[in-house]
Design a protein around this motif. Sequence first.
Motif, PDB file in Angstrom:
ATOM      1  N   VAL A   1      -6.607   0.944  -3.368  1.00 53.03           N
ATOM      2  CA  VAL A   1      -7.141   1.625  -1.218  1.00 53.03           C
ATOM      3  C   VAL A   1      -6.390   3.177  -1.286  1.00 53.03           C
ATOM      4  CG1 VAL A   1      -5.614   1.329   1.094  1.00 53.03           C
ATOM      5  CG2 VAL A   1      -6.206  -0.698  -0.694  1.00 53.03           C
ATOM      6  N   TYR A   2      -5.839   3.607  -2.141  1.00 50.36           N
ATOM      7  CA  TYR A   2      -4.839   4.665  -1.786  1.00 50.36           C
ATOM      8  C   TYR A   2      -6.064   5.999  -2.235  1.00 50.36           C
ATOM      9  CZ  TYR A   2      -2.718   9.147  -2.699  1.00 50.36           C
ATOM     10  OH  TYR A   2      -2.453  10.898  -2.779  1.00 50.36           O
ATOM     11  N   TYR A   3      -6.414   5.558  -3.905  1.00 57.16           N
ATOM     12  CA  TYR A   3      -7.465   6.375  -4.514  1.00 57.16           C
ATOM     13  C   TYR A   3      -8.848   6.431  -3.344  1.00 57.16           C
ATOM     14  CZ  TYR A   3      -4.876   7.602  -8.619  1.00 57.16           C
ATOM     15  OH  TYR A   3      -4.284   7.636  -9.472  1.00 57.16           O
ATOM     16  N   ARG A   4      -9.662   5.660  -2.829  1.00 54.35           N
ATOM     17  CA  ARG A   4     -10.172   5.887  -2.022  1.00 54.35           C
ATOM     18  C   ARG A   4     -10.105   6.449  -0.226  1.00 54.35           C
ATOM     19  NH1 ARG A   4     -13.922   2.398  -4.559  1.00 54.35           N
ATOM     20  NH2 ARG A   4     -13.806   0.899  -5.976  1.00 54.35           N
ATOM     21  N   LEU A   5      -9.061   6.152  -0.080  1.00 55.03           N
ATOM     22  CA  LEU A   5      -8.607   7.293   0.836  1.00 55.03           C
ATOM     23  C   LEU A   5      -8.924   8.696   0.554  1.00 55.03           C
ATOM     24  CD1 LEU A   5      -6.594   7.997   3.864  1.00 55.03           C
ATOM     25  CD2 LEU A   5      -4.982   7.619   2.633  1.00 55.03           C
TER      26      LEU A   5
ATOM     27  N   LYS B   1       6.502  13.340   5.736  1.00 55.30           N
ATOM     28  CA  LYS B   1       5.357  12.534   5.432  1.00 55.30           C
ATOM     29  C   LYS B   1       4.824  12.296   4.602  1.00 55.30           C
ATOM     30  CE  LYS B   1       3.688  11.442   9.468  1.00 55.30           C
ATOM     31  NZ  LYS B   1       4.222  10.372  10.101  1.00 55.30           N
ATOM     32  N   GLU B   2       5.100  13.476   3.396  1.00 55.28           N
ATOM     33  CA  GLU B   2       4.237  13.658   2.230  1.00 55.28           C
ATOM     34  C   GLU B   2       5.271  13.195   1.107  1.00 55.28           C
ATOM     35  OE1 GLU B   2       1.366  14.761  -1.349  1.00 55.28           O
ATOM     36  OE2 GLU B   2       1.592  14.302   0.834  1.00 55.28           O
ATOM     37  N   ARG B   3       6.438  12.934   1.116  1.00 52.67           N
ATOM     38  CA  ARG B   3       7.352  12.516   0.585  1.00 52.67           C
ATOM     39  C   ARG B   3       7.748  10.545   1.130  1.00 52.67           C
ATOM     40  NH1 ARG B   3      11.143  16.335   2.356  1.00 52.67           N
ATOM     41  NH2 ARG B   3      11.264  18.632   1.029  1.00 52.67           N
ATOM     42  N   ALA B   4       7.679  10.109   2.301  1.00 61.89           N
ATOM     43  CA  ALA B   4       7.211   8.578   2.533  1.00 61.89           C
ATOM     44  C   ALA B   4       6.292   8.903   2.376  1.00 61.89           C
ATOM     45  CB  ALA B   4       6.827   9.379   3.959  1.00 61.89           C
ATOM     46  N   MET B   5       4.808   8.764   1.950  1.00 55.55           N
ATOM     47  CA  MET B   5       3.900   8.795   1.414  1.00 55.55           C
ATOM     48  C   MET B   5       4.429   8.389   0.338  1.00 55.55           C
ATOM     49  SD  MET B   5      -0.359  10.224   0.848  1.00 55.55           S
ATOM     50  CE  MET B   5       0.361  11.732  -0.385  1.00 55.55           C
ATOM     51  N   THR B   6       4.713   8.923  -0.815  1.00 60.00           N
ATOM     52  CA  THR B   6       4.987   8.836  -2.259  1.00 60.00           C
ATOM     53  C   THR B   6       6.321   7.742  -2.924  1.00 60.00           C
ATOM     54  OG1 THR B   6       4.902  10.957  -2.658  1.00 60.00           O
ATOM     55  CG2 THR B   6       6.474  10.076  -4.541  1.00 60.00           C
ATOM     56  N   GLY B   7       7.193   7.435  -1.197  1.00 64.67           N
ATOM     57  CA  GLY B   7       8.286   5.799  -1.327  1.00 64.67           C
ATOM     58  C   GLY B   7       7.592   5.643  -1.476  1.00 64.67           C
TER      59      GLY B   7
ATOM     60  N   ILE C   1      -3.861  13.271   8.576  1.00 61.77           N
ATOM     61  CA  ILE C   1      -4.641  13.362   6.952  1.00 61.77           C
ATOM     62  C   ILE C   1      -2.947  11.862   6.947  1.00 61.77           C
ATOM     63  CG2 ILE C   1      -4.255  13.470   5.161  1.00 61.77           C
ATOM     64  CD1 ILE C   1      -5.239  15.800   5.315  1.00 61.77           C
ATOM     65  N   TYR C   2      -1.761  12.109   7.598  1.00 59.02           N
ATOM     66  CA  TYR C   2      -0.760  11.183   7.185  1.00 59.02           C
ATOM     67  C   TYR C   2      -1.453   9.912   8.198  1.00 59.02           C
ATOM     68  CZ  TYR C   2       1.194  14.574   4.061  1.00 59.02           C
ATOM     69  OH  TYR C   2       0.908  15.523   2.781  1.00 59.02           O
ATOM     70  N   ASP C   3      -1.749  10.010   9.354  1.00 57.73           N
ATOM     71  CA  ASP C   3      -1.200   9.208  10.520  1.00 57.73           C
ATOM     72  C   ASP C   3      -2.746   7.973   9.599  1.00 57.73           C
ATOM     73  OD1 ASP C   3       0.059  10.020  12.584  1.00 57.73           O
ATOM     74  OD2 ASP C   3      -1.646  10.452  13.443  1.00 57.73           O
ATOM     75  N   GLU C   4      -3.633   8.583   9.092  1.00 57.40           N
ATOM     76  CA  GLU C   4      -4.521   7.641   8.142  1.00 57.40           C
ATOM     77  C   GLU C   4      -4.075   7.226   7.387  1.00 57.40           C
ATOM     78  OE1 GLU C   4      -8.174   5.620   8.084  1.00 57.40           O
ATOM     79  OE2 GLU C   4      -7.330   6.791   9.495  1.00 57.40           O
ATOM     80  N   VAL C   5      -3.269   7.550   6.601  1.00 62.20           N
ATOM     81  CA  VAL C   5      -2.149   7.589   5.649  1.00 62.20           C
ATOM     82  C   VAL C   5      -1.748   6.301   6.264  1.00 62.20           C
ATOM     83  CG1 VAL C   5      -0.552   8.407   3.946  1.00 62.20           C
ATOM     84  CG2 VAL C   5      -2.610   9.690   3.976  1.00 62.20           C
ATOM     85  N   GLN C   6      -0.550   6.690   6.486  1.00 58.51           N
ATOM     86  CA  GLN C   6       0.332   5.481   7.192  1.00 58.51           C
ATOM     87  C   GLN C   6      -0.789   4.088   7.370  1.00 58.51           C
ATOM     88  OE1 GLN C   6       3.095   5.583   7.151  1.00 58.51           O
ATOM     89  NE2 GLN C   6       3.600   3.046   8.530  1.00 58.51           N
ATOM     90  N   HIS C   7      -1.712   4.547   7.954  1.00 64.30           N
ATOM     91  CA  HIS C   7      -2.825   3.428   8.638  1.00 64.30           C
ATOM     92  C   HIS C   7      -3.103   2.161   7.254  1.00 64.30           C
ATOM     93  CE1 HIS C   7      -5.432   1.417  10.798  1.00 64.30           C
ATOM     94  NE2 HIS C   7      -6.775   1.652   9.914  1.00 64.30           N
ATOM     95  N   ARG C   8      -3.881   2.868   6.558  1.00 68.10           N
ATOM     96  CA  ARG C   8      -4.734   2.087   5.219  1.00 68.10           C
ATOM     97  C   ARG C   8      -3.189   1.536   4.170  1.00 68.10           C
ATOM     98  NH1 ARG C   8      -9.834   5.039   3.268  1.00 68.10           N
ATOM     99  NH2 ARG C   8     -10.778   5.623   5.193  1.00 68.10           N
ATOM    100  N   LEU C   9      -2.269   2.491   4.312  1.00 70.58           N
ATOM    101  CA  LEU C   9      -1.318   2.489   3.036  1.00 70.58           C
ATOM    102  C   LEU C   9      -0.541   1.568   3.571  1.00 70.58           C
ATOM    103  CD1 LEU C   9      -1.250   5.248   0.517  1.00 70.58           C
ATOM    104  CD2 LEU C   9      -3.012   3.690   0.924  1.00 70.58           C
ATOM    105  N   SER C  10      -0.199   1.110   4.897  1.00 74.31           N
ATOM    106  CA  SER C  10       0.359   0.150   5.333  1.00 74.31           C
ATOM    107  C   SER C  10       0.753  -1.953   4.829  1.00 74.31           C
ATOM    108  CB  SER C  10       0.566   0.436   6.832  1.00 74.31           C
ATOM    109  OG  SER C  10      -0.653  -0.993   6.939  1.00 74.31           O
ATOM    110  N   GLY C  11       0.474  -2.103   3.808  1.00 76.61           N
ATOM    111  CA  GLY C  11       0.002  -2.901   4.008  1.00 76.61           C
ATOM    112  C   GLY C  11       0.657  -2.926   1.952  1.00 76.61           C
ATOM    113  N   ILE C  12       0.605  -0.938   1.289  1.00 78.65           N
ATOM    114  CA  ILE C  12       1.495  -1.413   0.422  1.00 78.65           C
ATOM    115  C   ILE C  12       2.663  -2.202   0.153  1.00 78.65           C
ATOM    116  CG2 ILE C  12       2.649   0.545  -1.357  1.00 78.65           C
ATOM    117  CD1 ILE C  12      -0.020   1.675  -1.062  1.00 78.65           C
TER     118      ILE C  12
END
Length: 210
Positions: free
Chosen positions: A101-105, A134-140, A74-85
């Motif tokens: 982007v995040y909600y569609r992920l 990894k969850e904290r990094a996503m929120t970050g 999940i977090y690998d895909e999050v990192q890939h999809r949200l890297s452009g944020i």
Amino acid sequence: MELKHEVKSSVKDGELIEKRREQIIQGAVRLFKQKGFHRSTTREIAKEAGFSIGTLYEYIRTKEDVLYLVCDTIYDEVQHRLSGIADEEATIEGLKRAIDVYYRLVDDLADEFVVMYQESKSLPKKALEYVLEKERAMTGLFNALLTACAEAGELRITDKSIGLAAHHIVIQGQMWAFRRWELQHMYDLDGYIEFQTDQLLNGLVKPVQG
């Protein structure tokens, strides 16, 4: 940052490991969602993945390894999809694009998100610490974008409130996975994104000067 948990394999072919583990993950998500982590057996995971229990143990060592692979994927895909944020402009429109982007992920990985949040407590301590980091990094990612928008004068929000707003974005996105069984009768995905984004920005958008 916590060191990544190592899931050992007796197979040396990296491409084959990736392929087989993807099968394991897909089978495990279906099974965990239906029966839960504790009631599922490794034999059932192997059957759901389409191979023998012996083959399964060539790619993982424990049932907890399987759960960790689900979370890490999940977090690998999050990192890939949200890297452009991080590259989004510090504007309201940039923030809206990032949320979209995040909600569609979350929609694409809805079953995986549900399993992760229901069962991640069963991970060994070090693996759980890594997942939480990894969850904290996503929120970050959203924290940084909100901070940039505030500094650019796009949002009227205090420094103290930025962190809570970032968590709000993340959790409201994940609610689409947790409550999809009911929300899908009220909104399609586009409508849900529009509603939640409007709710978030209501009271945050800088008033237009007359």
